[in-house]
Enzyme design. Structure first.
Site, short mmCIF file in Angstrom:
data_model
loop_
_atom_site.label_atom_id
_atom_site.label_comp_id
_atom_site.label_asym_id
_atom_site.label_seq_id
_atom_site.Cartn_x
_atom_site.Cartn_y
_atom_site.Cartn_z
N LYS A 1 0.87 -1.27 -0.02
CA LYS A 1 0.06 0.11 -0.04
C LYS A 1 0.85 1.41 0.10
CE LYS A 1 -3.88 -2.12 2.33
NZ LYS A 1 -5.04 -2.13 3.17
N ASP B 1 -10.18 2.68 3.03
CA ASP B 1 -10.03 1.70 4.04
C ASP B 1 -10.71 2.48 5.21
OD1 ASP B 1 -8.89 -0.70 3.31
OD2 ASP B 1 -6.58 0.13 3.60
#
Ligand code: ATR
Length: 273
Positions: A65, A102
């Site tokens: 990420k 997220d």
């Protein structure tokens, strides 16, 4: 047919292809969504090959990420806050646009699925790694009374508290400083569950009837959710709902339509029985 994928290492256990297939079915969209195992030393190459093969977008999972953020030509504000990207869109002229869904996935699960109102609540976050950084800004936007970040290495919690300081009180500490404090909501963002462990919490750190949330999920509840059950929580949940809600926001970014997540979460729970 438009093509998407989830890129990670390992990636074979990812439930994202199933989730996006259910979203596509629900919204009547025609698309393909696979898994892509990227070599640990060549994430960028894997992304570029998928992109030049006609891919429209990708989700990024561990451990890439941060690298995904560095690869993007444009990055949303929330991905900058998170310091990480989990959603790539391949747009015109080979450009890559990055976002992070997220945090909104967690907050949507807490508010829409679990029915919590975080306004004025005292929230305790356990851990100070990427998982916690990724959810801090959206949690602050729910206007809690305060957010405490407790971590085994308190300096990492302090660094996060500094980065996100603003109108809402953020406290950073080690676990021993939680003695005598209590919280309405405790969110586990540590990876301790992988070792079947949990951070050392005082017995009365959750208010009676408080809520516990584990950002991770597995076949059975880990030590943190068992602790919640034993310590008077009125509700507790693992991170499967967060996974489904972050996927829904990625789907919206790519397809312009937001799927309903409740039925998809129910279906996944039924399938993992
Ligand atoms: P991620 O980016 O996925 O959050 P990370 O940066 O490695 O991963 O962070 C993992 C978090 O879990 C950290 O907060 C870590 O604590 P430290 O910063 O002190 O290392 C925490 N963690 C991992 N195992 C733990 C354990 N057994 N007990 C308590 N905290 C633990």
């Amino acid at each position: 047919m438009d093509h998407y994928t989830v890129i990670g290492n390992p990636v074979e256990h990812s439930r994202s292809p199933r989730i996006h297939a259910l979203f596509a079915e629900q919204t009547g969209q025609s698309l393909r969504y696979d898994r892509l195992l990227a070599p640990l030393d060549d994430f960028a190459g894997a992304v570029r090959r998928f992109q030049s093969g006609g891919g429209k977008g990708a989700n990024v999972t561990l451990p890439f990420k941060l690298q995904a953020l560095a690869l993007c030509d444009d990055v949303s504000e929330r991905a900058q806050f998170a310091g990480a990207v989990n959603t790539l869109s391949f747009v015109n002229e080979g450009r890559i646009v990055g976002d992070n869904t997220d945090g909104i996935g967690l907050v949507t699960d807490l508010v829409a699925n679990l029915g919590l109102n975080l306004l004025g609540q005292r929230i305790l976050l356990l851990g100070a790694g990427g998982a916690v950084r990724g959810v801090l800004q959206p949690l602050l936007e729910t206007a809690p009374a305060s957010i405490w970040i407790a971590n085994r290495t308190p300096a990492k919690a302090s660094a996060l508290a500094d980065d996100f300081s603003g109108d809402i009180e953020i406290m950073a500490c080690g676990y021993d400083a939680l003695d005598g404090e209590n919280f309405d909501l405790i969110i586990n963002g540590t990876s301790s569950g992988l070792a079947n462990a949990m951070p050392p919490l005082p017995d009365d750190v959750l208010v009676p009837g408080g809520v516990c949330y584990d950002m991770f999920y597995g076949k059975s509840p880990g030590p943190f959710l068992s602790w919640a059950e034993r310590h008077g929580a009125s509700a507790w949940a693992d991170g499967l709902g967060m996974l489904v809600d972050q996927a829904a926001e990625s789907f919206r970014i790519w397809r312009g339509v937001k799927p309903e997540t409740g039925p998809v979460l129910q279906q996944l729970r039924a399938e993992s029985q």
